[in-house]
Design an enzyme around this catalytic site. Structure first.
Site, PDB file in Angstrom:
ATOM      1  N   LYS A  47       0.822  -1.195   0.000  1.00 49.52           N
ATOM      2  CA  LYS A  47       0.000   0.000   0.000  1.00 49.52           C
ATOM      3  C   LYS A  47       0.864   1.256   0.000  1.00 49.52           C
ATOM      4  CE  LYS A  47      -3.031  -2.446   3.238  1.00 49.52           C
ATOM      5  NZ  LYS A  47      -3.448  -2.479   4.655  1.00 49.52           N
ATOM      6  N   GLY A  48       2.153   1.086   0.240  1.00 46.67           N
ATOM      7  CA  GLY A  48       3.031   2.227   0.473  1.00 46.67           C
ATOM      8  C   GLY A  48       3.110   3.217  -0.674  1.00 46.67           C
ATOM      9  N   GLU A 103       7.407   3.091  -6.438  1.00 50.13           N
ATOM     10  CA  GLU A 103       7.590   2.614  -5.069  1.00 50.13           C
ATOM     11  C   GLU A 103       7.783   3.767  -4.085  1.00 50.13           C
ATOM     12  OE1 GLU A 103       7.037   0.662  -2.906  1.00 50.13           O
ATOM     13  OE2 GLU A 103       8.244  -1.150  -2.894  1.00 50.13           O
ATOM     14  N   ASP A 104       7.481   3.472  -2.834  1.00 49.24           N
ATOM     15  CA  ASP A 104       7.680   4.459  -1.781  1.00 49.24           C
ATOM     16  C   ASP A 104       9.143   4.504  -1.350  1.00 49.24           C
ATOM     17  OD1 ASP A 104       7.593   1.898  -0.734  1.00 49.24           O
ATOM     18  OD2 ASP A 104       6.093   2.330   0.797  1.00 49.24           O
ATOM     19  N   ASP A 107      14.521  -0.229   0.667  1.00 45.11           N
ATOM     20  CA  ASP A 107      15.223  -0.489   1.917  1.00 45.11           C
ATOM     21  C   ASP A 107      16.343  -1.498   1.622  1.00 45.11           C
ATOM     22  OD1 ASP A 107      15.601  -0.316   4.714  1.00 45.11           O
ATOM     23  OD2 ASP A 107      14.291  -1.999   5.100  1.00 45.11           O
ATOM     24  N   PHE A 156      13.889   4.296  10.295  1.00 40.80           N
ATOM     25  CA  PHE A 156      12.511   3.954   9.978  1.00 40.80           C
ATOM     26  C   PHE A 156      11.709   5.231   9.776  1.00 40.80           C
ATOM     27  CE2 PHE A 156       8.191   2.498  10.567  1.00 40.80           C
ATOM     28  CZ  PHE A 156       8.202   1.360   9.787  1.00 40.80           C
ATOM     29  N   VAL A 157      11.065   5.357   8.632  1.00 45.03           N
ATOM     30  CA  VAL A 157      10.316   6.575   8.326  1.00 45.03           C
ATOM     31  C   VAL A 157       8.834   6.263   8.131  1.00 45.03           C
ATOM     32  CG1 VAL A 157      12.248   7.855   7.333  1.00 45.03           C
ATOM     33  CG2 VAL A 157      10.925   6.326   5.865  1.00 45.03           C
ATOM     34  N   ASP A 163       3.948   3.416   6.542  1.00 47.90           N
ATOM     35  CA  ASP A 163       3.241   3.202   7.807  1.00 47.90           C
ATOM     36  C   ASP A 163       4.143   2.664   8.910  1.00 47.90           C
ATOM     37  OD1 ASP A 163       3.518   0.577   6.521  1.00 47.90           O
ATOM     38  OD2 ASP A 163       2.290  -0.140   8.185  1.00 47.90           O
ATOM     39  N   ARG A 169       0.104   6.621   7.350  1.00 48.69           N
ATOM     40  CA  ARG A 169       0.230   6.676   5.895  1.00 48.69           C
ATOM     41  C   ARG A 169      -0.311   7.993   5.346  1.00 48.69           C
ATOM     42  NH1 ARG A 169       1.469   1.470   3.946  1.00 48.69           N
ATOM     43  NH2 ARG A 169       0.546  -0.265   5.062  1.00 48.69           N
TER      44      ARG A 169
HETATM   45  P1  IMP Z   1      12.860  -3.941   0.889  1.00 46.91           P
HETATM   46  O1  IMP Z   1      12.489  -5.202   0.166  1.00 46.91           O
HETATM   47  O2  IMP Z   1      13.696  -4.214   2.098  1.00 46.91           O
HETATM   48  O3  IMP Z   1      13.493  -2.909   0.000  1.00 46.91           O
HETATM   49  O4  IMP Z   1      11.530  -3.407   1.519  1.00 46.91           O
HETATM   50  C1  IMP Z   1      10.764  -2.453   0.946  1.00 46.91           C
HETATM   51  C2  IMP Z   1       9.429  -2.331   1.616  1.00 46.91           C
HETATM   52  O5  IMP Z   1       9.501  -2.377   3.060  1.00 46.91           O
HETATM   53  C3  IMP Z   1       8.880  -0.977   1.272  1.00 46.91           C
HETATM   54  O6  IMP Z   1       8.160  -1.038   0.084  1.00 46.91           O
HETATM   55  C4  IMP Z   1       8.060  -0.621   2.483  1.00 46.91           C
HETATM   56  O7  IMP Z   1       6.753  -1.106   2.314  1.00 46.91           O
HETATM   57  C5  IMP Z   1       8.732  -1.325   3.635  1.00 46.91           C
HETATM   58  N1  IMP Z   1       9.637  -0.382   4.352  1.00 46.91           N
HETATM   59  C6  IMP Z   1      10.986  -0.326   4.260  1.00 46.91           C
HETATM   60  N2  IMP Z   1      11.500   0.667   5.001  1.00 46.91           N
HETATM   61  C7  IMP Z   1      10.442   1.278   5.593  1.00 46.91           C
HETATM   62  C8  IMP Z   1      10.318   2.404   6.484  1.00 46.91           C
HETATM   63  O8  IMP Z   1      11.291   3.071   6.906  1.00 46.91           O
HETATM   64  N3  IMP Z   1       9.054   2.739   6.869  1.00 46.91           N
HETATM   65  C9  IMP Z   1       7.965   2.066   6.438  1.00 46.91           C
HETATM   66  N4  IMP Z   1       8.021   1.011   5.592  1.00 46.91           N
HETATM   67  C10 IMP Z   1       9.258   0.609   5.173  1.00 46.91           C
HETATM   68 MG    MG Z   2       6.306  -0.609  -0.409  1.00 48.49          MG
END
Ligand code: IMP
Ligand code: MG
Length: 183
Positions: A47-48, A103-104, A107, A156-157, A163, A169
């Site tokens: 949902k991000g 994408e939001d 990470d 963490f943001v 969220d 959100r």
């Molecule tokens: P990745 O596979 O580790 O890159 O994870 C990405 C997903 O984790 C993002 O699309 C977010 O939904 C969630 N996520 C990663 N970091 C944060 C954060 O700081 N706050 C909230 N959601 C996060």
């Molecule tokens: Mg996401």
């Protein structure tokens, strides 16, 4: 929702509403230049990405369709493998399409690494990524991102689609949470 509604749960505003707006306008301009004469299929990750999609899509002049996916990692133990489960798949056939994933935040990069491979394997003409935020220090895999908003510290943001336990959100900015919220 705004900063006042957060009381002391908000630690700080990291990126303001205006900064997000300006950056998305720059990203949209580049996207329009790169995709001139083509049509884009914007793929949002639920949902991000909802807020980024809503604002970025409205700034793009190139003809665009919007589709959504929902994915989740297969539990903590297998997370490092980057194996992702599709909770909601696209409605669109990707054959010959120019796909732009919206994408939001990036990470570890594992989700997008898996997603770009998955969408490419469906016969898309191209698969690129537009992400508002990236945490370079958190990268477990290098993902090639064509359009990036902001590189941020490994914190963490929340806000603007992001969220904590499904909350915040609907904040118009990106911020960090006060430590006591996690405890
Ligand atoms: P990745 O596979 O580790 O890159 O994870 C990405 C997903 O984790 C993002 O699309 C977010 O939904 C969630 N996520 C990663 N970091 C944060 C954060 O700081 N706050 C909230 N959601 C996060
Ligand atoms: Mg996401």
């Amino acid at each position: 929702m705004d900063a006042n509604d957060m009381g002391n749960a908000l630690e700080k505003v990291l990126i303001s509403e205006q900064e997000i707006k300006d950056k998305l306008a720059q990203m949209a301009k580049k996207i329009d230049e790169d995709y001139r004469g083509r049509e884009i299929l914007l793929v949002g990750v639920l949902k991000g990405a909802t807020m980024v999609m809503a604002d970025l899509a409205r700034l793009i002049h190139t003809p665009a369709e919007i589709d959504w996916m929902a994915v989740s990692s297969y539990g903590a133990a297998t997370k490092s493998s980057g194996v992702v489960k599709i909770l909601k798949d696209l409605d669109s056939d990707l054959t010959g399409r120019d796909v732009l994933i919206v994408e939001d935040v990036i990470d570890s990069g594992l989700t997008l690494d898996w997603l770009t491979r998955n969408l490419s394997s469906r016969g898309a003409a191209s698969v690129e990524i537009a992400a508002l935020l990236r945490k370079p220090e958190a990268a477990k895999v290098e993902v090639e991102v064509k359009y990036i908003g902001f590189d941020i510290p490994d914190e963490f943001v929340i806000g603007y689609g992001l969220d904590y336990a499904e909350k915040y959100r609907n904040l118009p900015f990106v911020g960090t949470l006060a430590p006591q919220v996690y405890q």
